[in-house]
Design a protein around this motif. Structure first.
Motif, PDB file in Angstrom:
ATOM      1  N   GLN A 205     -32.876   0.005  21.916  1.00 55.46           N
ATOM      2  CA  GLN A 205     -34.176   0.428  21.909  1.00 55.46           C
ATOM      3  C   GLN A 205     -35.055  -0.339  22.833  1.00 55.46           C
ATOM      4  OE1 GLN A 205     -36.175  -0.178  18.020  1.00 55.46           O
ATOM      5  NE2 GLN A 205     -37.563   1.697  18.361  1.00 55.46           N
ATOM      6  N   ASP A 206     -35.974   0.709  23.634  1.00 54.30           N
ATOM      7  CA  ASP A 206     -37.113   0.138  24.529  1.00 54.30           C
ATOM      8  C   ASP A 206     -37.939  -0.707  23.735  1.00 54.30           C
ATOM      9  OD1 ASP A 206     -39.115  -0.026  26.431  1.00 54.30           O
ATOM     10  OD2 ASP A 206     -38.318   1.464  27.439  1.00 54.30           O
ATOM     11  N   PRO A 207     -38.027  -2.061  23.820  1.00 56.02           N
ATOM     12  CA  PRO A 207     -39.129  -2.800  23.108  1.00 56.02           C
ATOM     13  C   PRO A 207     -40.555  -2.459  23.378  1.00 56.02           C
ATOM     14  CG  PRO A 207     -38.146  -4.179  24.608  1.00 56.02           C
ATOM     15  CD  PRO A 207     -37.375  -2.938  24.853  1.00 56.02           C
ATOM     16  N   VAL A 208     -40.838  -1.526  24.523  1.00 51.32           N
ATOM     17  CA  VAL A 208     -42.231  -1.346  24.841  1.00 51.32           C
ATOM     18  C   VAL A 208     -42.595   0.010  24.371  1.00 51.32           C
ATOM     19  CG1 VAL A 208     -43.909  -0.931  26.896  1.00 51.32           C
ATOM     20  CG2 VAL A 208     -41.961  -2.702  27.050  1.00 51.32           C
ATOM     21  N   CYS A 209     -41.980   0.983  24.466  1.00 55.97           N
ATOM     22  CA  CYS A 209     -42.289   2.354  24.294  1.00 55.97           C
ATOM     23  C   CYS A 209     -41.374   2.795  22.846  1.00 55.97           C
ATOM     24  CB  CYS A 209     -42.258   3.418  25.300  1.00 55.97           C
ATOM     25  SG  CYS A 209     -40.489   3.725  25.977  1.00 55.97           S
ATOM     26  N   GLY A 210     -40.342   1.959  22.519  1.00 54.42           N
ATOM     27  CA  GLY A 210     -39.496   2.569  21.381  1.00 54.42           C
ATOM     28  C   GLY A 210     -38.542   3.460  21.334  1.00 54.42           C
TER      29      GLY A 210
ATOM     30  N   PHE B 176     -34.614  -1.056  28.788  1.00 50.83           N
ATOM     31  CA  PHE B 176     -35.814  -0.363  29.035  1.00 50.83           C
ATOM     32  C   PHE B 176     -35.506   1.286  29.375  1.00 50.83           C
ATOM     33  CE2 PHE B 176     -36.850  -4.794  29.562  1.00 50.83           C
ATOM     34  CZ  PHE B 176     -37.699  -5.007  28.686  1.00 50.83           C
ATOM     35  N   CYS B 177     -36.369   2.022  29.195  1.00 53.09           N
ATOM     36  CA  CYS B 177     -36.247   3.424  29.779  1.00 53.09           C
ATOM     37  C   CYS B 177     -36.518   3.606  31.148  1.00 53.09           C
ATOM     38  CB  CYS B 177     -36.883   4.342  28.860  1.00 53.09           C
ATOM     39  SG  CYS B 177     -38.788   4.441  29.109  1.00 53.09           S
ATOM     40  N   SER B 178     -37.262   2.914  31.768  1.00 51.54           N
ATOM     41  CA  SER B 178     -37.859   2.627  33.194  1.00 51.54           C
ATOM     42  C   SER B 178     -38.316   1.319  33.694  1.00 51.54           C
ATOM     43  CB  SER B 178     -38.822   3.956  33.143  1.00 51.54           C
ATOM     44  OG  SER B 178     -40.108   3.353  32.577  1.00 51.54           O
TER      45      SER B 178
ATOM     46  N   GLY C 246     -40.989   0.704  34.743  1.00 49.16           N
ATOM     47  CA  GLY C 246     -42.620   0.667  34.409  1.00 49.16           C
ATOM     48  C   GLY C 246     -42.507  -0.199  32.929  1.00 49.16           C
ATOM     49  N   CYS C 247     -41.650   0.174  32.297  1.00 46.66           N
ATOM     50  CA  CYS C 247     -41.727  -0.734  30.834  1.00 46.66           C
ATOM     51  C   CYS C 247     -41.044  -2.029  31.008  1.00 46.66           C
ATOM     52  CB  CYS C 247     -40.726   0.015  29.905  1.00 46.66           C
ATOM     53  SG  CYS C 247     -41.521   1.742  29.059  1.00 46.66           S
ATOM     54  N   LEU C 248     -40.222  -2.171  31.753  1.00 46.14           N
ATOM     55  CA  LEU C 248     -39.814  -3.665  32.262  1.00 46.14           C
ATOM     56  C   LEU C 248     -40.965  -4.361  32.631  1.00 46.14           C
ATOM     57  CD1 LEU C 248     -36.406  -4.619  33.777  1.00 46.14           C
ATOM     58  CD2 LEU C 248     -38.620  -5.507  34.472  1.00 46.14           C
TER      59      LEU C 248
HETATM   60 ZN   LIG Z   1     -39.776   3.075  27.734  1.00 46.63          ZN
END
Ligand SMILES: [Zn+2]
Length: 77
Positions: free
Chosen positions: A36-41, A61-63, A65-67
């Motif tokens: 699970q991406d901790p930023v956007c879930g 992370f999914c991207s 940007g989220c990192l």
């Molecule tokens: Zn994300």
């Protein structure tokens, strides 16, 4: 009698192939483990994830940007 031996041989081959195929399926499901991406879930697979190492911990992370967003949050603390 010959037919029975052939039938038994076919059955043994079938059992062997079936038994051999099972661990491969298990390996595949382990490879598609999601994080699970901790930023956007959003849930991402190991192959698609952007992996970040932050304070000795691995985050997925999914991207990118989220990192970067996550790094910003970490620096605020
Ligand atoms: Zn994300």
């Amino acid at each position: 009698m010959r037919f029975l031996i052939l039938l038994l041989a076919c059955y043994l081959v079938y059992r062997y192939v079936k038994g051999k195929a099972k661990p491969e399926i298990a390996k595949e499901s382990a490879a598609t483990e999601t994080f699970q991406d901790p930023v956007c879930g959003v849930y991402v697979s190991e192959a698609d994830a952007v992996v970040g190492n932050l304070q000795g911990k691995r985050y997925h992370f999914c991207s990118l940007g989220c990192l970067q967003q996550f790094e910003k949050i970490q620096h605020k603390r």
